[in-house]
Design a protein around this motif. Structure first.
Motif, short mmCIF file in Angstrom:
data_model
loop_
_atom_site.label_atom_id
_atom_site.label_comp_id
_atom_site.label_asym_id
_atom_site.label_seq_id
_atom_site.Cartn_x
_atom_site.Cartn_y
_atom_site.Cartn_z
N GLN A 22 56.56 58.93 40.59
CA GLN A 22 56.50 58.40 41.95
C GLN A 22 57.07 56.98 41.98
O GLN A 22 57.00 56.26 40.99
N PRO A 23 57.63 56.57 43.11
CA PRO A 23 58.10 55.18 43.21
C PRO A 23 56.95 54.21 42.92
O PRO A 23 55.84 54.40 43.39
N ILE A 24 57.24 53.21 42.12
CA ILE A 24 56.21 52.27 41.70
C ILE A 24 56.34 50.98 42.48
O ILE A 24 57.43 50.41 42.57
N LEU A 25 55.28 50.53 43.06
CA LEU A 25 55.25 49.26 43.77
C LEU A 25 54.36 48.32 42.98
O LEU A 25 53.16 48.53 42.86
N LEU A 26 54.96 47.29 42.40
CA LEU A 26 54.19 46.28 41.68
C LEU A 26 54.12 45.02 42.53
O LEU A 26 55.04 44.71 43.26
N ALA A 27 53.01 44.32 42.43
CA ALA A 27 52.91 43.06 43.15
C ALA A 27 54.02 42.14 42.66
O ALA A 27 54.16 41.90 41.48
N GLY A 28 54.82 41.67 43.59
CA GLY A 28 56.01 40.93 43.19
C GLY A 28 55.72 39.54 42.68
O GLY A 28 56.32 39.10 41.72
N ARG A 29 54.81 38.86 43.30
CA ARG A 29 54.61 37.45 42.97
C ARG A 29 53.63 37.32 41.80
O ARG A 29 52.58 37.93 41.78
N GLY A 30 54.04 36.50 40.83
CA GLY A 30 53.14 36.21 39.73
C GLY A 30 53.02 37.33 38.71
O GLY A 30 52.08 37.36 37.94
N ARG A 31 53.97 38.26 38.69
CA ARG A 31 53.91 39.35 37.75
C ARG A 31 55.21 39.42 36.95
O ARG A 31 56.28 39.14 37.46
N GLY A 36 63.44 47.97 32.41
CA GLY A 36 64.03 48.97 33.29
C GLY A 36 63.70 48.78 34.75
O GLY A 36 64.08 49.61 35.58
N TYR A 37 63.00 47.69 35.11
CA TYR A 37 62.63 47.44 36.51
C TYR A 37 63.30 46.17 37.01
O TYR A 37 63.75 45.33 36.23
N ILE A 38 63.34 46.05 38.34
CA ILE A 38 64.03 44.92 38.95
C ILE A 38 63.31 44.55 40.25
O ILE A 38 62.85 45.42 40.99
N HIS A 39 63.14 43.25 40.49
CA HIS A 39 62.70 42.81 41.82
C HIS A 39 63.82 43.13 42.80
O HIS A 39 65.01 42.96 42.49
N LEU A 40 63.48 43.56 43.99
CA LEU A 40 64.50 43.93 44.96
C LEU A 40 65.49 42.79 45.19
O LEU A 40 66.69 42.97 45.06
N GLY A 41 65.00 41.61 45.52
CA GLY A 41 65.86 40.45 45.65
C GLY A 41 67.15 40.73 46.40
O GLY A 41 67.15 41.04 47.59
N VAL A 42 68.26 40.66 45.69
CA VAL A 42 69.58 40.90 46.27
C VAL A 42 69.65 42.30 46.88
O VAL A 42 70.25 42.50 47.95
N VAL A 77 59.13 45.64 43.54
CA VAL A 77 59.76 46.04 42.29
C VAL A 77 60.13 47.52 42.33
O VAL A 77 59.33 48.34 42.80
N ILE A 78 61.34 47.84 41.85
CA ILE A 78 61.77 49.23 41.78
C ILE A 78 62.42 49.49 40.42
O ILE A 78 62.85 48.54 39.75
N PRO A 79 62.51 50.75 40.00
CA PRO A 79 63.26 51.05 38.78
C PRO A 79 64.75 50.75 38.96
O PRO A 79 65.32 51.03 40.01
#
Length: 367
Positions: A22-31, A36-42, A77-79
């Motif tokens: 399943q798509p993984i949503l990680l808390a972006g700030r402070g993690r 193999g994962y990337i903050h969405l960012g750009v 965060v996404i793969p």
């Protein structure tokens, strides 16, 4: 041409992640990021870029296996592999072969999150670029940057290293586009590189690339590189705040040190940067990490994969990207990967894929 490394990527940290598919949503700030994962960012700019073409983004995002709500916050965060699938779908939906470039054009230095803010408060452009290279791993564990200098020229290189990554050419286009935007934000909108090198087939319409980069663009290259005058590294950044810089540096150190790094991923990142420079033997990498060769082998075997296997995995990934995305001749690919003859590369590629590189390229495998 001999290029001397100025700075290499610092090792990053990882965390446990779900294998449910399943798509993984990680808390972006402070993690910190898992490999193999990337903050969405750009990549957050993909949705508005699709809308520019009259394409509703949500169905495309879902088809890539992602939740459209993720794109509401650039710190989500996404793969990295899902990003590649999404770009492949976006190119198909818009029929735009330079879609990744358009995504990168829309992004700003703030799209790079905490690393972008650290760049804004660095003393010089050189400090800012070293901050980007050393710390991008807290935002992106699917690609690796490096900074080198040769004579009067500096070389900023961006390389995708995740196995079987789709649309590596689109990712490279967008990454160099936003990197140029970031440098212009620091040095002034008048700043231009000397030239741009891209690992992609020459497009029918080169004007979008020339218009954004405002420099000669060379296609069918082995790597994605921004070439600019080395003297520019000494340019001072207006408005840089030393106190804010120190606070950001401390926060990034905390993020990096919060959890243990996955050693094999660190080796993959180092190899992706160095494999084409003939400085990637096990002894070279052990020396770079200030450890004995036997310690390197023991730590890798503890993770279930030896140095030779990881090296071949990275060679295969580079070969796939160049065969799929460029028209670089086989002899040149073989030399770039450290093979003395094209025949040796062909034998290795057949072992990895079951096909010769010529057949693999002719069949047009997905990137």
């Amino acid at each position: 041409m001999m290029i001397n490394d100025i700075v290499s990527p610092a090792t990053g940290s990882s965390e446990e992640n779900s294998t449910s598919g399943q798509p993984i949503l990680l808390a972006g700030r402070g993690r910190t990021l898992p490999p193999g994962y990337i903050h969405l960012g750009v990549s957050k700019e993909i949705a508005p870029t699709l809308r520019d073409f009259g394409v509703e983004p949500d169905p495309v995002i879902r088809e890539a296996g992602l939740d459209p709500h993720l794109f509401e916050d650039g710190t989500n965060v996404i793969p990295h592999m899902a990003l590649g699938r999404l770009l492949t779908l976006s190119v198909a939906r818009t029929n735009c072969p330079h879609f990744g470039l358009l995504v990168g054009q829309r992004a700003t230095i703030l799209s790079l999150g905490m690393v972008g803010r650290l760049m804004q408060h660095s003393e010089t452009l050189g400090d800012a670029m070293r901050a980007l290279v050393s710390n991008l791993s807290i935002q992106n564990r699917g690609a690796v940057p490096s900074l080198a200098i040769s004579g009067d020229a500096a070389y900023f290189t961006f390389s995708v290293y995740q196995p079987e990554a789709e649309s590596a050419d689109q990712i490279s286009d967008g990454s160099l586009a936003v990197a140029v935007n970031a440098i212009r934000a620091l040095c002034g909108s008048h700043w231009n590189p000397m030239e741009i090198l891209l690992p992609r087939i020459t497009p029918a319409d080169q004007e979008p690339f020339r218009r954004h980069f405002r420099a000669p663009v060379r296609f069918n290259q082995e790597s994605a590189i921004i070439v600019f005058p080395a003297r520019d590294l000494g340019l001072r950044i207006a408005g840089a705040d030393p106190l804010l810089r120190a606070m950001l540096e401390e926060r990034i150190r905390q993020l990096k040190g919060a959890q243990g790094s996955e050693f094999s991923d660190d080796i993959r990142r180092l190899l992706r940067m160095r494999l084409t420079s003939n400085h990637c033997s096990a002894d070279d990498i052990a020396h770079l990490l200030t450890m004995h060769r036997r310690t390197l082998s023991r730590r890798l075997k503890g993770g279930g994969m030896g140095y030779r296997a990881i090296t071949n995995e990275i060679r295969f990934e580079i070969a796939r990207q160049l065969l799929q995305d460029t028209q670089v001749p086989l002899t040149q690919i073989a030399a770039a990967l450290g093979y003395s003859e094209a025949s040796a590369f062909t034998r290795a590629f057949r072992r990895w894929s079951g096909q010769t590189p010529t057949t693999w390229r002719a069949e047009g495998h997905p990137g």
